[in-house]
Design an enzyme around this catalytic site. Structure first.
Site, PDB file in Angstrom:
ATOM      1  N   ASN A 210     -16.706   0.790  -7.421  1.00  0.00           N
ATOM      2  CA  ASN A 210     -16.444   0.941  -5.988  1.00  0.00           C
ATOM      3  C   ASN A 210     -17.472   1.930  -5.435  1.00  0.00           C
ATOM      4  OD1 ASN A 210     -15.446   1.407  -3.434  1.00  0.00           O
ATOM      5  ND2 ASN A 210     -13.543   2.384  -4.100  1.00  0.00           N
ATOM      6  N   TRP A 211     -18.473   1.397  -4.770  1.00  0.00           N
ATOM      7  CA  TRP A 211     -19.557   2.255  -4.264  1.00  0.00           C
ATOM      8  C   TRP A 211     -19.139   3.076  -3.049  1.00  0.00           C
ATOM      9  CZ3 TRP A 211     -24.789  -0.952  -4.318  1.00  0.00           C
ATOM     10  CH2 TRP A 211     -25.098  -1.270  -5.655  1.00  0.00           C
TER      11      TRP A 211
ATOM     12  N   HIS B  56      -6.767   0.697  -1.091  1.00  0.00           N
ATOM     13  CA  HIS B  56      -7.335   1.912  -1.692  1.00  0.00           C
ATOM     14  C   HIS B  56      -6.754   3.137  -0.988  1.00  0.00           C
ATOM     15  CE1 HIS B  56     -10.185   5.005  -2.848  1.00  0.00           C
ATOM     16  NE2 HIS B  56     -10.436   4.256  -3.909  1.00  0.00           N
TER      17      HIS B  56
ATOM     18  N   GLU C 169      -4.130   4.014  -9.419  1.00  0.00           N
ATOM     19  CA  GLU C 169      -5.028   5.106  -9.067  1.00  0.00           C
ATOM     20  C   GLU C 169      -4.229   6.256  -8.467  1.00  0.00           C
ATOM     21  OE1 GLU C 169      -9.395   3.776  -8.413  1.00  0.00           O
ATOM     22  OE2 GLU C 169      -8.366   4.002  -6.519  1.00  0.00           O
TER      23      GLU C 169
ATOM     24  N   ILE D  91      -8.396  11.235  -8.005  1.00  0.00           N
ATOM     25  CA  ILE D  91      -9.565  10.557  -7.431  1.00  0.00           C
ATOM     26  C   ILE D  91     -10.559  11.531  -6.809  1.00  0.00           C
ATOM     27  CG2 ILE D  91     -10.299   8.961  -5.593  1.00  0.00           C
ATOM     28  CD1 ILE D  91      -7.702   7.468  -5.954  1.00  0.00           C
TER      29      ILE D  91
ATOM     30  N   GLY E 177     -15.324   5.019  -9.315  1.00  0.00           N
ATOM     31  CA  GLY E 177     -15.931   5.494  -8.066  1.00  0.00           C
ATOM     32  C   GLY E 177     -17.271   6.134  -8.337  1.00  0.00           C
TER      33      GLY E 177
HETATM   34  P1  PGA Z   1     -13.628   8.347  -8.642  1.00  0.00           P
HETATM   35  O1  PGA Z   1     -13.057   7.306  -7.576  1.00  0.00           O
HETATM   36  O2  PGA Z   1     -13.988   7.561  -9.887  1.00  0.00           O
HETATM   37  O3  PGA Z   1     -14.828   8.935  -7.995  1.00  0.00           O
HETATM   38  O4  PGA Z   1     -12.567   9.356  -8.904  1.00  0.00           O
HETATM   39  C1  PGA Z   1     -12.194   6.263  -7.973  1.00  0.00           C
HETATM   40  C2  PGA Z   1     -11.766   5.435  -6.796  1.00  0.00           C
HETATM   41  O5  PGA Z   1     -11.559   5.974  -5.696  1.00  0.00           O
HETATM   42  O6  PGA Z   1     -11.629   4.201  -6.911  1.00  0.00           O
END
Ligand code: PGA
Length: 259
Positions: A14-15, A99, A169, A174, A238
């Site tokens: 996920n960019w 998300h 998630e 995150i 991410g």
């Molecule tokens: P992260 O993001 O790997 O930078 O923690 C994951 C996401 O939001 O899908």
């Protein structure tokens, strides 16, 4: 997952809102493509910002194209939106929905539900994100995730449920300001909990092949433990999806892990 049959794992990048222009996007994509060797058991998906999709689509080889969101309407007076149909015609095969960064902007379970239905109707794979904002001693967070799932997947046909990829998630895991990553045990527990909810709602036989993947501070260093101890079916990545080497390291570890 069926015993005896090797199910493909999935690693999705996920960019988010990166990189800052088309040229950089193509450069990142090319670096990722060049590093891919012999991948047979892992589906690799890259989800760039929507503006870069067309350019990247001309250069696809072993990577599938994904988007980070989509609107449920086909065409019409919806300022700022991009429809599932438009993404379909641009070659998108996966769409991330629900998300936490979209939910934080006010996206409701009912809206995510409409989007999932629109995505499934065109044969695209929805990658639906669920996860609590924080964990509490009294385990209220389990109920929070349950409601997200029940409302988000409300009215989805039993025949289609296994087409969905579920991404657990936890919001606290995150991004740069994450408290910490989840532990493989925490993921494993949650994935069993999610399977139980799906089982009750859709019936055991309809969910045997459903994939539950982990997202939130996935790095090459913790990939193997999520696969081995967490029994993850893959990852939503991410930050490390913006680093070609790290992303492909995550892919390779996933590819080489034998369940
Ligand atoms: P992260 O993001 O790997 O930078 O923690 C994951 C996401 O939001 O899908």
């Amino acid at each position: 997952m069926n015993k005896g049959k090797i199910e493909k794992k999935i690693v999705i990048g996920n960019w988010k809102m990166n990189p800052s222009n088309n040229k950089e996007a193509l450069k990142l994509f090319t670096s990722i493509s060049k590093l891919i060797l012999n991948i047979k058991n892992t589906q690799i998906v890259v989800c760039p910002p929507v503006l870069y999709i067309e350019n990247i689509n001309k250069n696809l080889k072993k990577i599938s194209l994904g988007a980070q969101d989509a609107f449920w309407g086909d065409v019409g007076a919806f300022t700022g939106q991009v429809s599932v149909k438009m993404l379909f015609s641009a070659g998108v095969k996966y769409i991330i929905l629900g998300h936490s960064e979209k939910r934080a902007q006010g996206e409701e379970n009912s809206e995510i539900n409409k989007k999932i239905k629109a995505v499934l109707s065109l044969g695209i794979t929805p990658v639906v994100c669920f996860g609590e904002n924080n964990r509490d001693e009294s385990h209220e967070y389990l109920n929070f995730v349950k409601v997200q799932i029940e409302e988000g997947l409300n009215g989805i046909s039993k025949n289609l449920i296994s087409k969905i990829v579920i991404a657990y998630e936890p919001v606290w895991a995150i991004g740069k300001s994450a408290l910490r990553e989840a532990t493989p045990e925490e993921f494993r527990e949650m994935s069993i909990f999610i399977k139980k909810i799906l089982n009750d709602k859709f019936g055991a036989k309809n969910i045997v092949n459903i994939k539950i993947i982990y997202g939130g501070s996935v790095h090459p260093e913790n990939t193997l433990s999520f696969l081995e101890e967490g029994k993850a079916d893959g990852f939503l990545v991410g930050r490390d999806s913006l680093d070609a080497k790290k992303f492909i390291e995550i892919v390779n570890i996933t590819e080489n892990e034998i369940n």
